[in-house]
Design a protein around this motif. Structure first.
Motif, PDB file in Angstrom:
ATOM      1  N   GLN A  31       0.762  -0.992  -0.247  1.00  0.00           N
ATOM      2  CA  GLN A  31      -0.314  -0.209   0.293  1.00  0.00           C
ATOM      3  C   GLN A  31       0.796   1.283  -0.120  1.00  0.00           C
ATOM      4  OE1 GLN A  31      -3.227  -0.047   3.387  1.00  0.00           O
ATOM      5  NE2 GLN A  31      -3.502  -2.426   2.501  1.00  0.00           N
ATOM      6  N   PHE A  32       0.336   2.239  -0.789  1.00  0.00           N
ATOM      7  CA  PHE A  32       1.169   3.747  -0.613  1.00  0.00           C
ATOM      8  C   PHE A  32       0.450   4.822  -0.729  1.00  0.00           C
ATOM      9  CE2 PHE A  32       2.861   7.025  -3.670  1.00  0.00           C
ATOM     10  CZ  PHE A  32       4.064   7.344  -2.330  1.00  0.00           C
ATOM     11  N   PRO A  33       0.234   5.630   0.690  1.00  0.00           N
ATOM     12  CA  PRO A  33       1.073   5.137   1.863  1.00  0.00           C
ATOM     13  C   PRO A  33       0.323   4.069   2.352  1.00  0.00           C
ATOM     14  CG  PRO A  33      -0.115   7.289   1.918  1.00  0.00           C
ATOM     15  CD  PRO A  33      -0.667   6.625   0.326  1.00  0.00           C
ATOM     16  N   GLY A  34       1.573   4.001   4.005  1.00  0.00           N
ATOM     17  CA  GLY A  34       0.600   2.316   4.548  1.00  0.00           C
ATOM     18  C   GLY A  34      -0.385   2.356   5.032  1.00  0.00           C
ATOM     19  N   PRO A  35      -0.413   1.173   5.659  1.00  0.00           N
ATOM     20  CA  PRO A  35      -2.132   0.966   6.545  1.00  0.00           C
ATOM     21  C   PRO A  35      -1.715   2.434   7.829  1.00  0.00           C
ATOM     22  CG  PRO A  35      -0.409  -1.253   6.705  1.00  0.00           C
ATOM     23  CD  PRO A  35       0.521  -0.046   5.236  1.00  0.00           C
ATOM     24  N   THR A  36      -2.961   2.440   7.718  1.00  0.00           N
ATOM     25  CA  THR A  36      -3.597   3.293   9.074  1.00  0.00           C
ATOM     26  C   THR A  36      -3.153   2.039   9.795  1.00  0.00           C
ATOM     27  OG1 THR A  36      -4.670   5.047   8.000  1.00  0.00           O
ATOM     28  CG2 THR A  36      -4.639   4.910  10.296  1.00  0.00           C
ATOM     29  N   VAL A  37      -2.384   2.936  11.512  1.00  0.00           N
ATOM     30  CA  VAL A  37      -2.199   2.010  12.411  1.00  0.00           C
ATOM     31  C   VAL A  37      -3.154   2.888  13.364  1.00  0.00           C
ATOM     32  CG1 VAL A  37      -1.291   1.702  14.820  1.00  0.00           C
ATOM     33  CG2 VAL A  37       0.029   1.743  12.574  1.00  0.00           C
ATOM     34  N   PHE A  38      -4.785   2.036  14.093  1.00  0.00           N
ATOM     35  CA  PHE A  38      -5.184   2.396  14.947  1.00  0.00           C
ATOM     36  C   PHE A  38      -5.521   2.184  16.476  1.00  0.00           C
ATOM     37  CE2 PHE A  38      -7.479   2.809  10.732  1.00  0.00           C
ATOM     38  CZ  PHE A  38      -8.152   4.301  10.874  1.00  0.00           C
ATOM     39  N   ALA A  39      -5.685   2.501  17.914  1.00  0.00           N
ATOM     40  CA  ALA A  39      -5.201   2.710  19.043  1.00  0.00           C
ATOM     41  C   ALA A  39      -5.730   3.782  19.622  1.00  0.00           C
ATOM     42  CB  ALA A  39      -3.444   2.435  18.949  1.00  0.00           C
ATOM     43  N   ARG A  40      -6.476   3.050  20.978  1.00  0.00           N
ATOM     44  CA  ARG A  40      -7.152   4.065  21.715  1.00  0.00           C
ATOM     45  C   ARG A  40      -5.773   4.529  22.723  1.00  0.00           C
ATOM     46  NH1 ARG A  40     -12.483   5.274  22.475  1.00  0.00           N
ATOM     47  NH2 ARG A  40     -13.401   3.577  20.366  1.00  0.00           N
ATOM     48  N   GLU A  41      -5.817   5.739  23.608  1.00  0.00           N
ATOM     49  CA  GLU A  41      -5.437   5.887  24.309  1.00  0.00           C
ATOM     50  C   GLU A  41      -5.319   4.559  25.285  1.00  0.00           C
ATOM     51  OE1 GLU A  41      -4.118   9.309  28.623  1.00  0.00           O
ATOM     52  OE2 GLU A  41      -5.946   9.947  27.142  1.00  0.00           O
ATOM     53  N   GLY A  42      -3.704   4.104  26.206  1.00  0.00           N
ATOM     54  CA  GLY A  42      -3.565   3.226  27.087  1.00  0.00           C
ATOM     55  C   GLY A  42      -3.706   1.304  26.303  1.00  0.00           C
ATOM     56  N   ASP A  43      -3.528   1.968  24.922  1.00  0.00           N
ATOM     57  CA  ASP A  43      -3.318   0.231  24.373  1.00  0.00           C
ATOM     58  C   ASP A  43      -2.519   0.046  24.148  1.00  0.00           C
ATOM     59  OD1 ASP A  43      -6.194   0.319  23.863  1.00  0.00           O
ATOM     60  OD2 ASP A  43      -6.599   0.677  21.863  1.00  0.00           O
ATOM     61  N   LEU A  44      -1.870  -1.550  24.004  1.00  0.00           N
ATOM     62  CA  LEU A  44      -0.301  -1.624  23.600  1.00  0.00           C
ATOM     63  C   LEU A  44      -0.511  -2.370  22.680  1.00  0.00           C
ATOM     64  CD1 LEU A  44       2.375  -3.171  24.195  1.00  0.00           C
ATOM     65  CD2 LEU A  44       1.251  -5.168  24.924  1.00  0.00           C
ATOM     66  N   VAL A  45       0.409  -1.391  20.899  1.00  0.00           N
ATOM     67  CA  VAL A  45       0.633  -2.044  20.075  1.00  0.00           C
ATOM     68  C   VAL A  45       1.086  -2.750  19.786  1.00  0.00           C
ATOM     69  CG1 VAL A  45       0.726  -0.578  17.649  1.00  0.00           C
ATOM     70  CG2 VAL A  45      -0.724   0.568  19.839  1.00  0.00           C
ATOM     71  N   VAL A  46       1.184  -3.824  19.062  1.00  0.00           N
ATOM     72  CA  VAL A  46       2.363  -4.867  18.944  1.00  0.00           C
ATOM     73  C   VAL A  46       2.252  -4.285  17.544  1.00  0.00           C
ATOM     74  CG1 VAL A  46       3.207  -7.205  18.860  1.00  0.00           C
ATOM     75  CG2 VAL A  46       1.879  -5.731  20.417  1.00  0.00           C
ATOM     76  N   VAL A  47       3.614  -4.505  16.429  1.00  0.00           N
ATOM     77  CA  VAL A  47       3.562  -4.443  15.676  1.00  0.00           C
ATOM     78  C   VAL A  47       4.809  -5.817  14.356  1.00  0.00           C
ATOM     79  CG1 VAL A  47       4.087  -3.311  12.975  1.00  0.00           C
ATOM     80  CG2 VAL A  47       2.849  -1.958  15.011  1.00  0.00           C
ATOM     81  N   ARG A  48       4.818  -6.009  13.948  1.00  0.00           N
ATOM     82  CA  ARG A  48       5.557  -7.123  13.347  1.00  0.00           C
ATOM     83  C   ARG A  48       5.739  -6.812  11.549  1.00  0.00           C
ATOM     84  NH1 ARG A  48       5.943 -12.590  10.610  1.00  0.00           N
ATOM     85  NH2 ARG A  48       7.700 -13.339  11.513  1.00  0.00           N
ATOM     86  N   VAL A  49       7.420  -6.742  11.702  1.00  0.00           N
ATOM     87  CA  VAL A  49       7.876  -6.076  10.691  1.00  0.00           C
ATOM     88  C   VAL A  49       8.556  -6.791   9.998  1.00  0.00           C
ATOM     89  CG1 VAL A  49       9.097  -4.071   9.527  1.00  0.00           C
ATOM     90  CG2 VAL A  49       7.831  -3.661  11.664  1.00  0.00           C
TER      91      VAL A  49
END
Length: 600
Positions: free
Chosen positions: A56-74
């Motif tokens: 994708q160009f631009p790449g995917p949007t990362v959605f989260a809420r304040e306080g969430d743990l974000v885990v991204v495997r690259v």
């Protein structure tokens, strides 16, 4: 902003805060998979293979809420070293997940993977992510949308819809070859061929009428535009014809709402604005224009304009959600390219919300003070080299306090945490210029700058004031600077040389704007304050067997954004998928099918 890339190459202040701690999360876990891959993309009637995330160009949007743990495997499927920076995330107790290559981590090698984990603490609004090695961020970037905790409203009227708007740049040439040539010659890089909105150049560029971002709206609605400047080098003016914009948030921090006709946004900054549509169908469409602000005399910059279109749904049409294609298109009037007075007035209006719920916790007392001069100097041309600096025997070199950053081969955070910093960096970065001069007046005769991997090491909890003084050695320019892992308060700014008596007395310590990226004014200064409350803790990823490839004969004063490896190599190509930008009404646990990018 033609040479801001050079300044980023010398962003030599890595703030290391000394404390071991562990982190906990109270929110949900948001998991994403980022597959870094080559993708075939066509713009300006020319196709080429670019580095993308998930095609994708631009790449995917990362959605989260304040306080969430974000885990991204690259997972790195391309022949370049790769790292991802989560621009503006505080990274409290997770500094190793920040992403700048050779600063907080070694890059992810081809065929390898890495899992980024960080908790979003005390932040809500818009940030963004991008590659943080060489010029791969020219195409590897995307939005981060942080919603408030469940049940917590916005401190302004809730919009009917929210839309990320990402400005970028497009080069017909291979961007890795562009930066490699610039590093070899010490001249400004070749300019981009177009600016883009959500990856699309729009109708003002040749062969691009079909590649136009369209914001489709209904009368009597309020839209929140989450605006991000992902351009490499250029500060941008942005305006929508006939539609004032109310700014409610900058760099994921709420501000006192102000309504303007035009915004200015520096590379790396984000701005949330409310756009209220006309109460009834207007019988017209409206250009959304972005064009650069620059005072550069040295180097080069892209002096073009990108256009999107705001289009109203026609209630008289027999088909639902129909849009009339034959209406007049109205244009906004943008400031002149070098309108520094507009920029000063605009930035001076931004104020923190400073309420009991969202206080402006600006340090009133200061433990450590620093005075950094920023700008361009020179390096001598290499023996038998060809240089394109201000003279035939010199190269441009950005510096802070006359030191141009030398990129290490061991990640700085790893070296610090393991106690093996000797030979990797020196903790003696000067707190002020060693040789003072008239910073915005007549430059010194000797414009050469030194090289070094020098840092400032701060004790945990210290209150810091940093005055960034622009210089006119190779011409007065505005220089955007970003502080990783921290927000700061912009307590003062002005033109000319900073006066520690007169200017200090004019500081705003009540409701200064809080940001993570600031533009140092052309021939001026900006003062920021922050607390060193982001400790270093365990988890640094050791760099083993990583080769940092440099262009043959190129300069060695490379910075965190550089690390050219495998330039020009092209694996099998794929067609680009639509960009993951659109209306973030729902959080997503995984980066799945993206909404439309607004292109017809």
């Amino acid at each position: 902003m033609a040479t801001s890339y050079l300044l980023r190459c010398s962003s030599l202040v890595a703030v290391l805060v000394l404390l071991f701690s562990i982190g906990m999360t109270e929110g949900a876990i948001r998991e994403y998979q980022f597959d870094v891959q080559m993708t075939n993309v066509t713009r300006l009637c020319s196709s080429k293979s670019i580095v993308t995330v998930n095609g994708q160009f631009p790449g995917p949007t990362v959605f989260a809420r304040e306080g969430d743990l974000v885990v991204v495997r690259v997972v790195n499927h391309v022949p370049y070293n790769m790292s991802i920076h989560w621009h503006g995330i505080r990274q409290l107790r997770s500094g190793w997940a920040d992403g700048p290559a050779y600063i907080t981590q070694c890059p992810i090698q081809s065929g390898q993977s890495y899992v980024y984990k960080f908790t979003i603490t005390g932040q809500r609004g818009t940030l963004w992510w991008h590659a943080h090695i060489s010029w791969l961020r020219a195409t590897v970037y995307g939005a981060i949308v942080i919603l408030p905790k469940p049940g917590v409203p916005y401190p302004f009227p809730a919009p009917d819809k929210e839309v990320p708007i990402m400005f970028g740049e497009w080069w017909t040439a291979d961007t890795e070859a562009v930066i490699s040539q610039a590093l070899q010659t010490g001249g400004g890089p070749n300019v981009s061929d177009a600016f883009t909105i959500n990856g699309l150049p729009g109708p003002l560029y040749n062969c691009s009428a079909k590649d136009t971002f369209k914001l489709k709206v209904q009368p009597g609605k309020t839209y929140m535009l989450r605006i991000i400047n992902a351009a490499l080098n250029d500060e941008l003016f942005f305006s929508i014809a006939g539609h004032p914009l109310t700014i409610v948030d900058v760099d994921a921090v709420y501000i006192k709402p102000i309504t303007v006709e035009t915004i200015l946004i520096t590379p790396g900054q984000t701005t949330n604005v409310l756009l209220t549509t006309k109460p009834s169908y207007p019988g017209a469409t409206y250009y959304m224009l972005a064009a650069p602000y620059s005072t550069a005399r040295s180097g080069t910059f892209d002096n073009t304009t990108v256009a999107g279109i705001l289009e109203y749904e026609d209630p008289a049409s027999p088909s639902p959600a129909a849009f009339n294609k034959n209406l007049p298109v109205l244009k906004p009037t943008l400031p002149q390219i070098n309108d520094t007075s507009f920029v000063a007035n605009y930035t001076g209006k931004l104020r923190s919300l400073a309420t009991a719920e969202y206080p402006a916790d600006v340090p009133r007392e200061v433990d450590r003070r620093f005075f950094f001069t920023v700008g361009l100097g020179t390096h001598p041309c290499a023996v038998n080299g060809t240089c394109q600096g201000p003279t035939n025997d010199t190269r441009f070199a950005a510096s802070v306090n006359n030191v141009s950053f030398v990129l290490p081969t061991t990640a700085l955070l790893q070296a610090h945490f393991t106690g093996r910093s000797n030979g990797v960096y020196s903790p003696n970065f000067p707190a002020a210029p060693l040789v003072p001069f008239n910073y915005t007046g007549t430059p010194p005769n000797n414009t050469n700058v030194s090289n070094g991997t020098k840092l400032v090491v701060l004790p945990y909890g210290a209150s810091v004031e940093l005055v960034l003084q622009g210089t006119s050695i190779q011409g007065a320019e505005s220089h955007p600077l970003h502080l990783h892992g921290f927000n700061f308060f912009v307590v003062g700014q002005g033109f000319g040389n900073f006066d520690p008596v007169k200017d200090l007395a004019r500081y705003n310590l009540v409701d200064p704007v809080e940001r993570n990226t600031v533009g140092v004014p052309a021939a001026g200064w900006v003062a920021i304050r922050f607390r060193a409350d982001n400790p270093v803790s365990g988890g640094a990823r050791a760099c083993r067997g990583v080769v940092h490839a440099l262009p043959p004969g190129g300069p060695r004063q490379l910075g965190p954004e550089d690390g050219v490896a495998g330039a020009g190599r092209r694996p099998p190509q794929r067609e680009a998928a639509p960009s993951a930008v659109g209306s973030p009404q729902m959080l997503r646990r995984h980066a799945g099918s993206p909404p439309t990018n607004g292109r017809d």
